[in-house]
Design a protein around this motif. Structure first.
Motif, mmCIF file in Angstrom:
data_model
loop_
_atom_site.group_PDB
_atom_site.id
_atom_site.type_symbol
_atom_site.label_atom_id
_atom_site.label_comp_id
_atom_site.label_asym_id
_atom_site.label_seq_id
_atom_site.Cartn_x
_atom_site.Cartn_y
_atom_site.Cartn_z
ATOM 1 N N GLY A 141 0.716 -0.954 -0.033
ATOM 2 C CA GLY A 141 0.052 -0.011 0.099
ATOM 3 C C GLY A 141 0.466 0.930 0.097
ATOM 4 O O GLY A 141 2.097 1.313 -0.063
ATOM 5 N N ARG A 142 0.221 2.469 0.055
ATOM 6 C CA ARG A 142 1.055 3.547 -0.041
ATOM 7 C C ARG A 142 0.399 4.238 0.751
ATOM 8 O O ARG A 142 -1.590 4.764 1.219
ATOM 9 N N ALA A 143 0.840 5.982 1.558
ATOM 10 C CA ALA A 143 0.431 6.918 2.309
ATOM 11 C C ALA A 143 1.351 8.041 2.531
ATOM 12 O O ALA A 143 2.683 7.989 2.650
ATOM 13 N N LEU A 144 0.583 9.199 2.368
ATOM 14 C CA LEU A 144 1.509 9.957 2.789
ATOM 15 C C LEU A 144 2.257 10.224 3.890
ATOM 16 O O LEU A 144 1.533 9.910 5.053
ATOM 17 N N ILE A 145 3.240 10.863 4.935
ATOM 18 C CA ILE A 145 3.603 10.486 5.572
ATOM 19 C C ILE A 145 4.537 12.110 6.509
ATOM 20 O O ILE A 145 5.098 11.970 7.662
ATOM 21 N N ASP A 146 4.705 12.417 5.649
ATOM 22 C CA ASP A 146 5.332 13.734 6.020
ATOM 23 C C ASP A 146 5.325 15.598 4.618
ATOM 24 O O ASP A 146 4.217 14.586 4.283
ATOM 25 N N ARG A 147 5.127 16.792 5.161
ATOM 26 C CA ARG A 147 4.854 17.313 5.391
ATOM 27 C C ARG A 147 5.367 18.686 4.957
ATOM 28 O O ARG A 147 5.521 19.199 6.780
ATOM 29 N N GLU A 148 5.927 19.629 4.536
ATOM 30 C CA GLU A 148 5.998 20.642 5.062
ATOM 31 C C GLU A 148 5.523 21.900 3.789
ATOM 32 O O GLU A 148 5.106 21.693 3.017
ATOM 33 N N LEU A 149 5.390 23.045 4.485
ATOM 34 C CA LEU A 149 4.724 24.288 3.162
ATOM 35 C C LEU A 149 6.436 24.994 2.918
ATOM 36 O O LEU A 149 7.227 25.467 3.908
ATOM 37 N N TYR A 150 6.116 25.601 1.834
ATOM 38 C CA TYR A 150 7.099 26.111 1.978
ATOM 39 C C TYR A 150 6.720 27.732 1.205
ATOM 40 O O TYR A 150 5.467 27.799 1.260
ATOM 41 N N LEU A 151 7.751 28.490 2.162
ATOM 42 C CA LEU A 151 7.932 30.108 2.371
ATOM 43 C C LEU A 151 8.971 30.199 1.011
ATOM 44 O O LEU A 151 10.117 30.568 1.120
ATOM 45 N N PRO A 152 7.831 31.411 0.247
ATOM 46 C CA PRO A 152 8.881 31.483 -0.775
ATOM 47 C C PRO A 152 9.518 32.798 -0.161
ATOM 48 O O PRO A 152 9.404 32.807 1.176
ATOM 49 N N LYS A 153 10.906 33.256 -0.321
ATOM 50 C CA LYS A 153 12.224 34.514 -0.064
ATOM 51 C C LYS A 153 10.812 35.633 0.507
ATOM 52 O O LYS A 153 11.548 36.534 1.153
ATOM 53 N N SER A 154 9.932 35.997 -0.746
ATOM 54 C CA SER A 154 9.498 36.769 -0.230
ATOM 55 C C SER A 154 8.071 37.389 0.711
ATOM 56 O O SER A 154 8.084 38.514 1.551
ATOM 57 N N TRP A 155 8.309 36.010 1.115
ATOM 58 C CA TRP A 155 7.194 35.825 3.136
ATOM 59 C C TRP A 155 8.798 36.154 3.775
ATOM 60 O O TRP A 155 8.989 36.346 4.967
ATOM 61 N N THR A 156 9.995 35.309 3.754
ATOM 62 C CA THR A 156 11.308 34.979 4.911
ATOM 63 C C THR A 156 11.758 36.630 4.898
ATOM 64 O O THR A 156 12.213 36.677 6.170
ATOM 65 N N GLU A 157 11.931 37.284 4.107
ATOM 66 C CA GLU A 157 12.528 38.721 4.365
ATOM 67 C C GLU A 157 11.593 39.604 4.798
ATOM 68 O O GLU A 157 11.698 40.709 4.686
ATOM 69 N N ASP A 158 10.213 39.336 5.197
ATOM 70 C CA ASP A 158 8.973 40.139 5.691
ATOM 71 C C ASP A 158 8.894 39.301 6.652
ATOM 72 O O ASP A 158 7.904 39.115 6.663
ATOM 73 N N ARG A 159 9.271 39.882 7.637
ATOM 74 C CA ARG A 159 9.371 39.381 8.932
ATOM 75 C C ARG A 159 7.851 39.431 9.631
ATOM 76 O O ARG A 159 7.283 38.712 10.334
ATOM 77 N N ASP A 160 7.820 41.416 9.210
ATOM 78 C CA ASP A 160 6.068 41.828 9.641
ATOM 79 C C ASP A 160 5.045 40.615 9.045
ATOM 80 O O ASP A 160 4.335 40.396 9.938
#
Length: 383
Positions: A141-160
């Motif tokens: 069988g098969r299933a999802l076991i992990d996940r991460e949300l990708y944050l573009p630089k336009s987000w991580t460079e804007d801490r507010d």
């Protein structure tokens, strides 16, 4: 039929009890059970309102509290889901870990990680969030076991902007291959039984990821573009398509890489040794997959594994990559993976993890049905 429904209902209760210790309060535990039950129900859209209606609530506030306000261990639940999947379908001989991403189309600019970016779901650049996922697949069988949300630089460079979406200052920019590496690292640390890792070009062309996998001794079959540079057995750097173009016609073998929706997926395959400077007992190969109907259509893979790995094993692993597409389809169609209406970073992880839990339950049901322990009937019959 009634006995089967009762058995399934008891199975669902036992399944959810596996996660109870991740919730410190009775109310949050009950909400989790209602949320997962709603994700399994046969409703068209699985958002806060419809899940609340399925639970008999008059409004979505309870479900929103579960995603946004209650204190519970989401990463711990992720680990529990992984363990449940491995218990159900884990197999050391055929187990493969698969990396891929999927897009979640979104309006506006406030949802965590949303940006104008390429979404494979849409097949074009769209306003979307991108989730990077790990799936586990075996003959069972098969299933999802992990996940991460990708944050573009336009987000991580804007801490507010990050703080407004609930993204902690400690969360820094990470490429998609780096997110994949962190998830594979977790799988290795957890000791889950798998022999290979596979992924598409977006991850295969990341040399740093390939080198890290080698450093951990992880066998892999990773898709790469035809322009990918490889080191030939003559210690020459050459493009993948140039190396394969010189393969003798007799080297191609017609093999199936697994069953698809319309039967066996049959292609012509060829493999060439690369990188002569290698450690004892290990092999490096360039694998090519050629369409039978259009010989100009060729896909390429860089492979690393035991020196005696046969072509049929490399082909099997390459073909297993489609398993994660099936996981996405199941989770989106049956457990509401993309039905969420949340903006916050934490809420995204919580909904996605609960959807993965619901999908894992379906994997268990299908496994039991294949073993003859149960007969498949609509899940809604026992919810």
């Amino acid at each position: 039929m009634q006995s089967e429904v009762l058995e399934w209902s008891a199975g669902f209760t036992a399944f959810c009890s596996r996660f109870a210790h991740r919730f410190s309060r009775v109310e949050s535990r009950r909400r989790m059970v209602a949320y997962v039950r709603g994700l399994l129900a046969e409703v068209e859209r699985k958002n806060g309102w419809t899940l609340a209606e399925a639970a008999g609530d008059t409004g979505p506030e309870g479900m929103q509290r579960l995603l946004n306000f209650y204190t519970w261990d989401c990463d711990g639940l992720r680990n529990d889901v992984r363990d449940v999947v491995v218990e159900a379908v884990g197999d050391e001989q055929t187990g493969v870990v698969i990396v891929d991403e999927t897009g979640f189309l979104k309006k506006g600019t406030r949802s965590a990680g949303v940006a104008r970016q390429y979404s494979g779901t849409a097949g074009r650049i769209e306003n979307s969030q991108i989730g990077v996922f790990l799936a586990y697949a075996s003959d069972r069988g098969r299933a999802l076991i992990d996940r991460e949300l990708y944050l573009p630089k336009s987000w991580t460079e804007d801490r507010d902007r990050c703080r407004d979406a609930g993204i902690d200052d400690s969360i820094e920019f990470a490429t998609k291959p780096e997110l994949a590496q962190s998830m594979i690292d977790r799988a290795l640390d957890a000791g889950i039984p798998f022999g290979w890792v596979t992924a598409d070009e977006a991850y295969g062309q990341a040399g740093q990821l390939r080198m890290w996998l080698e450093s951990r001794g992880v066998n892999h079959v990773l898709a790469v573009p035809k322009s990918q540079m490889v080191v030939s057995m003559k210690l020459q750097r050459r493009r993948a398509h140039a190396v394969i173009s010189e393969v003798d016609a007799s080297a191609w073998q017609r093999l199936s890489c697994g069953d698809g929706a319309h039967g066996p997926r049959v292609y012509d395959w060829a493999v060439v040794d690369i990188r002569p400077l290698r450690e004892a007992g290990r092999g490096h190969w360039l694998l090519a997959r050629r369409s039978i109907t259009d010989p100009e259509q060729i896909a390429y893979y860089i492979c690393y594994g035991p020196a005696d790995a046969p072509l049929t094993e490399l082909v099997r692993v390459a073909g297993s990559r489609w398993s994660i597409e099936e996981c996405f389809q199941t989770a989106k169609n049956e457990t509401g993976l993309d039905h969420y209406q949340v903006r916050g970073y934490t809420a995204w992880y919580r909904h996605i993890t609960l959807s993965m839990a619901a999908a894992a339950f379906l994997t268990i049901l299908r496994r039991d049905a294949q073993k003859g322990d149960l007969h498949l009937v609509p899940v809604s019959r026992f919810l």
